[in-house]
Design an enzyme around this catalytic site. Sequence first.
Site, mmCIF file in Angstrom:
data_model
loop_
_atom_site.group_PDB
_atom_site.id
_atom_site.type_symbol
_atom_site.label_atom_id
_atom_site.label_comp_id
_atom_site.label_asym_id
_atom_site.label_seq_id
_atom_site.Cartn_x
_atom_site.Cartn_y
_atom_site.Cartn_z
ATOM 1 C CB SER A 168 49.038 27.176 -53.395
ATOM 2 O OG SER A 168 48.434 27.899 -54.441
ATOM 3 C CG ASP A 270 42.914 31.864 -50.911
ATOM 4 O OD1 ASP A 270 42.957 32.287 -52.081
ATOM 5 O OD2 ASP A 270 43.451 30.799 -50.560
ATOM 6 C CG HIS A 300 46.658 31.913 -51.958
ATOM 7 N ND1 HIS A 300 45.928 30.754 -51.877
ATOM 8 C CD2 HIS A 300 47.752 31.631 -52.716
ATOM 9 C CE1 HIS A 300 46.535 29.805 -52.575
ATOM 10 N NE2 HIS A 300 47.654 30.308 -53.080
#
Length: 325
Positions: A168, A270, A300
């Site tokens: 991320s 995501d 995610h």
Amino acid sequence: MLASSVKLTNLGDFVENPDGSLTRNSAFPDVPPTEKITPGSKELSLSKDIPLNPNNKTFLRLFRPLNPPQNTKLPLIIYYHGGGFVLYSAATLVFHQTCSDMASHFPALVLSVDYRLAPEHRLPTAYEDAMESIKWVQKQVLDINGPSCEPWFKEYLDFSRCFLMGMSAGGNIAYHANLLALNIDIEPLKIIGSILNVPYFSAVTRTESEKRLINDPVFPLAMSDKMWALSLPEDTDRDHEYCNPIVGGSLEKNKIERLPRCFFRGYGGDILVDKQKELVKMLESRGVDVVARFDEDGFHAVEIFYPAKAKALYDYVKEFVYTTV
């Protein structure tokens, strides 16, 4: 505490204070390093904390396999945790466990970097801390046979096989740190690859996945926008080069073609997936060797909650690490 016991909607829990700081209510506890294995422990790696910059209160958490292979030097993964630039640390349970698992599974040395968080320290502070971690590794390598070298490096490290990895926001940091490292002397350390797991990028113009998944329970668009607002330099927007690498800028000028091999992992559920795919196409168009593994099934941070997804990621990354020269 299992990650699966945490509600998905808890991942971005923080409160903005009047002075501009945050009160962070982490869904996951911080855990100490595993300096020795205790009876009944399921840990497969040892770990230790090392100060990086005491003035900045940053540190490194170094992992090695509990039973490293004999007479074999190991690659180094420099790892940057996720959290939208505003949450978590190298000591956070899920990131500690990820690094411990990878060190054992690959096997490899894994160096997890505790960088300063926004908004108290807006970008590029996290990139600066990332570069300081790379220079710290270089310093150890320059004294690989001397008295001041980190002992686990001296015994196990193959410094010609270093990778930058992140999840991320950590994937964003790994990408930008690799660009920055191209223009400084890090010899004899060799960064030969980047591993970007669901990397955090966006833009002012919405992608189709952002529009389609606007109310995603794990990482809704409003949360993504808020984290960018808290982390980007003041008076900028999401088309700043830190957020939108497609626009290019001073950081990327004449450097992208020189990037080493890159691995991408992403998921159809995501909000970030379309931007990730845009970046893959841009890198490929500039001649970068990209290995992309996108699955429709997933969202995610899915590896935090589903061990099978984590294992699939580790298998992909292991293959990437051991086929990159």
